[in-house]
Design a protein around this motif. Structure first.
Motif, PDB file in Angstrom:
ATOM      1  N   LEU A  15       7.644   8.863  28.844  1.00  0.00           N
ATOM      2  CA  LEU A  15       5.728   8.274  29.003  1.00  0.00           C
ATOM      3  C   LEU A  15       5.590   9.515  28.379  1.00  0.00           C
ATOM      4  O   LEU A  15       4.677  10.402  28.685  1.00  0.00           O
ATOM      5  N   PRO A  16       5.582   9.215  27.122  1.00  0.00           N
ATOM      6  CA  PRO A  16       4.178  10.227  26.332  1.00  0.00           C
ATOM      7  C   PRO A  16       2.760   9.159  26.521  1.00  0.00           C
ATOM      8  O   PRO A  16       2.699   8.874  26.558  1.00  0.00           O
ATOM      9  N   VAL A  23      -0.123   5.438  27.119  1.00  0.00           N
ATOM     10  CA  VAL A  23       1.258   6.002  26.444  1.00  0.00           C
ATOM     11  C   VAL A  23       1.909   5.145  25.566  1.00  0.00           C
ATOM     12  O   VAL A  23       1.634   4.222  25.471  1.00  0.00           O
ATOM     13  N   LEU A  24       2.746   5.949  25.122  1.00  0.00           N
ATOM     14  CA  LEU A  24       3.543   5.458  24.384  1.00  0.00           C
ATOM     15  C   LEU A  24       4.724   4.561  24.032  1.00  0.00           C
ATOM     16  O   LEU A  24       5.190   4.667  25.089  1.00  0.00           O
ATOM     17  N   LEU A  25       4.567   3.302  23.353  1.00  0.00           N
ATOM     18  CA  LEU A  25       5.509   2.805  24.173  1.00  0.00           C
ATOM     19  C   LEU A  25       6.463   2.099  22.572  1.00  0.00           C
ATOM     20  O   LEU A  25       5.716   2.313  21.526  1.00  0.00           O
ATOM     21  N   LEU A  26       7.611   1.334  22.555  1.00  0.00           N
ATOM     22  CA  LEU A  26       7.805   0.840  21.659  1.00  0.00           C
ATOM     23  C   LEU A  26       7.948  -0.898  21.727  1.00  0.00           C
ATOM     24  O   LEU A  26       7.704  -0.910  22.816  1.00  0.00           O
ATOM     25  N   HIS A  27       7.330  -1.580  20.183  1.00  0.00           N
ATOM     26  CA  HIS A  27       7.502  -2.828  20.468  1.00  0.00           C
ATOM     27  C   HIS A  27       9.525  -3.091  19.298  1.00  0.00           C
ATOM     28  O   HIS A  27       9.620  -2.998  18.447  1.00  0.00           O
ATOM     29  N   TRP A 126      -0.672   1.831  24.822  1.00  0.00           N
ATOM     30  CA  TRP A 126      -1.333   0.910  25.675  1.00  0.00           C
ATOM     31  C   TRP A 126      -1.479   2.373  27.332  1.00  0.00           C
ATOM     32  O   TRP A 126      -1.193   2.748  27.547  1.00  0.00           O
ATOM     33  N   TYR A 127      -2.302   1.018  27.720  1.00  0.00           N
ATOM     34  CA  TYR A 127      -2.756   1.047  29.983  1.00  0.00           C
ATOM     35  C   TYR A 127      -1.652  -0.010  30.257  1.00  0.00           C
ATOM     36  O   TYR A 127      -1.383  -0.777  29.487  1.00  0.00           O
ATOM     37  N   ILE A 142       7.404  -1.699  34.119  1.00  0.00           N
ATOM     38  CA  ILE A 142       7.338  -1.215  33.222  1.00  0.00           C
ATOM     39  C   ILE A 142       5.241  -0.675  33.140  1.00  0.00           C
ATOM     40  O   ILE A 142       4.990   0.320  33.196  1.00  0.00           O
ATOM     41  N   PRO A 143       4.382  -2.142  33.668  1.00  0.00           N
ATOM     42  CA  PRO A 143       3.312  -1.325  33.949  1.00  0.00           C
ATOM     43  C   PRO A 143       3.305  -0.550  35.018  1.00  0.00           C
ATOM     44  O   PRO A 143       2.120   0.362  34.640  1.00  0.00           O
ATOM     45  N   ALA A 144       2.857  -0.909  36.359  1.00  0.00           N
ATOM     46  CA  ALA A 144       3.039   0.252  36.914  1.00  0.00           C
ATOM     47  C   ALA A 144       4.314   1.399  36.590  1.00  0.00           C
ATOM     48  O   ALA A 144       3.373   2.752  36.784  1.00  0.00           O
ATOM     49  N   LEU A 145       4.758   1.851  35.632  1.00  0.00           N
ATOM     50  CA  LEU A 145       5.517   3.408  35.576  1.00  0.00           C
ATOM     51  C   LEU A 145       4.700   3.967  34.186  1.00  0.00           C
ATOM     52  O   LEU A 145       4.206   5.310  34.599  1.00  0.00           O
ATOM     53  N   LEU A 146       3.772   3.199  33.605  1.00  0.00           N
ATOM     54  CA  LEU A 146       2.411   3.575  32.539  1.00  0.00           C
ATOM     55  C   LEU A 146       1.318   4.003  33.363  1.00  0.00           C
ATOM     56  O   LEU A 146       1.428   5.226  33.337  1.00  0.00           O
ATOM     57  N   ARG A 147       0.847   3.657  34.505  1.00  0.00           N
ATOM     58  CA  ARG A 147       0.310   3.567  36.010  1.00  0.00           C
ATOM     59  C   ARG A 147      -0.184   4.808  36.517  1.00  0.00           C
ATOM     60  O   ARG A 147      -0.869   5.994  36.183  1.00  0.00           O
ATOM     61  N   GLN A 148       1.528   4.785  36.549  1.00  0.00           N
ATOM     62  CA  GLN A 148       2.288   6.270  37.121  1.00  0.00           C
ATOM     63  C   GLN A 148       2.411   7.730  36.556  1.00  0.00           C
ATOM     64  O   GLN A 148       1.417   8.691  37.069  1.00  0.00           O
ATOM     65  N   ALA A 149       2.669   7.233  35.178  1.00  0.00           N
ATOM     66  CA  ALA A 149       2.433   8.568  34.468  1.00  0.00           C
ATOM     67  C   ALA A 149       1.234   8.360  33.709  1.00  0.00           C
ATOM     68  O   ALA A 149       0.944   9.762  34.079  1.00  0.00           O
TER      69      ALA A 149
END
Length: 159
Positions: A15-16, A23-27, A126-127, A142-149
């Protein structure tokens, strides 16, 4: 209905996180379900003889062109196991997540494997709350992991 083949795999995910907390994600999409798209984390399977950290750095380089030595990953942010369908198989996936701070990134898909080039259309920053609001996360975690990162990187930058 036929039974799906079950595949178990161990993956390394990264999670960059930019200074603004995105955070950088792929679509992309499942090759058998191209009309159902979603956002997912960077990462992939740990290969034989490879550590999870080595796999994380390899996947980061292959999928988005970010070069990072394993020592810069730090300790894992989180681990979990999820189940999902992909490519006609039932996947049981043990995942280890790393959060990494990045400043400026020139994302490139040049090193992706063929299946990735066929099933990934773009990248986005993304946030967690914004991603959650879209309902387009590949998995509910995934959203919670982004917040955690974002929280972890903010704390690292502050110290």
């Amino acid at each position: 209905m036929t039974d799906l083949t079950v595949r178990r795999r161990t993956t390394a995910r990264v999670l960059p996180v930019r200074p603004d907390g995105r955070v950088l994600l792929l679509h992309g999409w499942d090759p058998l379900k191209p009309d159902t798209t979603y956002w997912f984390t960077i990462g992939g399977g740990v290969e034989n003889g490879e550590t999870v950290a080595d796999a994380a750095c390899r996947e980061l380089r292959e999928e988005v062109g970010i070069e990072l030595p394993p020592v810069e990953l730090g300790t894992p942010l989180a681990t979990n196991t999820i189940e999902f369908e992909y490519g006609g198989s039932r996947i049981i996936q043990a995942q280890t997540f790393y959060a990494v701070a990045v400043d400026r990134v020139d994302v490139t898909f040049a090193n992706q494997e063929e299946i990735e080039q066929q099933t990934i259309s773009e990248h986005g920053w993304w946030y967690g709350d914004d991603l959650e609001a879209t309902g387009l996360a590949a998995h509910v975690t995934i959203p919670a992991l982004l917040r955690q990162a974002t929280d972890a990187i903010t704390l690292r930058r502050a110290s």
